[in-house]
Motif scaffolding. Structure first.
Motif, short mmCIF file in Angstrom:
data_model
loop_
_atom_site.label_atom_id
_atom_site.label_comp_id
_atom_site.label_asym_id
_atom_site.label_seq_id
_atom_site.Cartn_x
_atom_site.Cartn_y
_atom_site.Cartn_z
N LYS A 106 0.87 -1.18 0.00
CA LYS A 106 0.00 0.00 0.00
C LYS A 106 0.90 1.23 0.00
O LYS A 106 1.67 1.45 0.95
CB LYS A 106 -0.91 0.01 1.22
CG LYS A 106 -1.82 1.22 1.28
CD LYS A 106 -2.70 1.18 2.51
CE LYS A 106 -3.45 2.48 2.65
NZ LYS A 106 -4.19 2.53 3.92
N SER B 127 0.02 3.38 6.06
CA SER B 127 -1.29 3.73 6.64
C SER B 127 -1.80 5.09 6.16
O SER B 127 -3.01 5.32 6.12
CB SER B 127 -1.23 3.71 8.16
OG SER B 127 -0.29 4.65 8.64
N GLY C 117 -1.53 6.25 3.10
CA GLY C 117 -2.05 6.11 1.74
C GLY C 117 -1.43 7.12 0.78
O GLY C 117 -0.34 7.64 1.00
N TRP C 118 -2.17 7.37 -0.29
CA TRP C 118 -1.74 8.28 -1.36
C TRP C 118 -2.36 9.64 -1.05
O TRP C 118 -3.57 9.82 -1.20
CB TRP C 118 -2.21 7.73 -2.70
CG TRP C 118 -1.82 8.47 -3.93
CD1 TRP C 118 -2.68 9.07 -4.82
CD2 TRP C 118 -0.52 8.65 -4.47
NE1 TRP C 118 -1.98 9.61 -5.86
CE2 TRP C 118 -0.64 9.37 -5.67
CE3 TRP C 118 0.75 8.29 -4.05
CZ2 TRP C 118 0.45 9.72 -6.46
CZ3 TRP C 118 1.85 8.64 -4.83
CH2 TRP C 118 1.69 9.34 -6.01
N THR C 119 -1.54 10.58 -0.60
CA THR C 119 -2.05 11.86 -0.13
C THR C 119 -1.06 12.98 -0.39
O THR C 119 0.15 12.73 -0.49
CB THR C 119 -2.38 11.79 1.38
OG1 THR C 119 -2.86 13.05 1.84
CG2 THR C 119 -1.18 11.38 2.20
N PHE D 221 -2.89 1.90 -4.47
CA PHE D 221 -3.04 3.33 -4.18
C PHE D 221 -4.42 3.53 -3.56
O PHE D 221 -5.43 3.29 -4.22
CB PHE D 221 -2.94 4.17 -5.46
CG PHE D 221 -1.58 4.17 -6.09
CD1 PHE D 221 -0.65 5.16 -5.80
CD2 PHE D 221 -1.22 3.18 -6.99
CE1 PHE D 221 0.60 5.16 -6.40
CE2 PHE D 221 0.03 3.17 -7.60
CZ PHE D 221 0.93 4.16 -7.30
N GLU D 222 -4.46 3.97 -2.30
CA GLU D 222 -5.72 4.28 -1.63
C GLU D 222 -5.75 5.77 -1.35
O GLU D 222 -4.80 6.32 -0.78
CB GLU D 222 -5.86 3.49 -0.33
CG GLU D 222 -6.10 2.01 -0.56
CD GLU D 222 -6.31 1.24 0.73
OE1 GLU D 222 -6.36 1.83 1.83
OE2 GLU D 222 -6.41 0.00 0.63
N TYR D 223 -6.86 6.43 -1.76
CA TYR D 223 -6.97 7.88 -1.63
C TYR D 223 -8.44 8.27 -1.77
O TYR D 223 -9.28 7.46 -2.16
CB TYR D 223 -6.11 8.57 -2.70
CG TYR D 223 -6.45 8.13 -4.12
CD1 TYR D 223 -7.37 8.84 -4.90
CD2 TYR D 223 -5.89 6.99 -4.66
CE1 TYR D 223 -7.69 8.42 -6.18
CE2 TYR D 223 -6.20 6.56 -5.94
CZ TYR D 223 -7.11 7.28 -6.69
OH TYR D 223 -7.43 6.85 -7.95
N ASN E 212 -9.17 3.43 -5.04
CA ASN E 212 -8.59 2.16 -4.57
C ASN E 212 -8.08 1.42 -5.80
O ASN E 212 -8.74 0.51 -6.30
CB ASN E 212 -9.62 1.34 -3.81
CG ASN E 212 -9.01 0.13 -3.14
OD1 ASN E 212 -7.79 -0.02 -3.09
ND2 ASN E 212 -9.86 -0.75 -2.65
#
Length: 175
Positions: free
Chosen positions: A25, A29, A31-33, A57-59, A90
């Protein structure tokens, strides 16, 4: 002949142990920010990516995206000619070949603020060169456990296995 077969089998098992299709990931924790709390260059430098690994990529899709670009466009934060654009919030990218994979956010100001990542998947069994070792005064404080299937112990195991394979290749005169 039997020893060659045994050696081939050992090398096959060692290689399978080195690259097992891990899931990473991006940013752990966080994420993509673009909030500035994640150093994606350091994040990727602490990982050993292999062909078959999955990059997640989680955003928040209302405020961000992920764009795969060339090295030149990565450096320029230019997403006008992408290889691919992701916008679900996601998104997964599977590494299918060795090489560099460059990702940026094309939301204005995000890439320039550091929301970009270079994923390096080497073509050999050895981990990528991450630069010189820090002096004791430069050692970082312990980091929290990464959110990755397997844990950071697995990356260490991959490193030791790849070094073992290299040693076996040298000992048996294969390399």
């Amino acid at each position: 002949m039997a020893s060659n077969s045994a050696m081939s089998l050992l090398l096959m098992f060692a290689f399978v142990g080195v690259c097992m299709g891990d899931v990473y990931k991006v940013g752990d924790s966080a994420g993509w920010t673009a909030d500035g709390h994640v150093n994606y260059k350091k994040w990727s430098a602490t990982k050993f990516f292999c062909v078959g690994d999955i990059i997640v990529f989680e955003y928040n899709k209302e405020y961000d995206n992920v764009v795969r670009v060339t090295h030149k466009n990565f450096n320029a934060c230019n997403g006008t000619a992408p290889y691919a654009t992701y916008a679900t919030g996601n998104d997964s990218f599977t590494i299918k070949n060795p090489g560099h994979y460059y990702f940026i956010s094309t939301v204005p100001g995000h890439c320039r603020a550091g929301q970009k990542v270079d994923i390096r998947a080497p073509g050999s069994l050895s981990p990528p060169d991450v630069g010189p070792s820090p002096t004791p005064s430069e050692w970082p404080s312990p980091a929290p456990s990464p959110t990755k299937s397997g844990s950071s112990h697995h990356s260490t195991t991959k490193l030791w296995l790849s070094m073992g394979v290299a040693l076996l290749l040298c000992v048996f005169g294969i390399a």
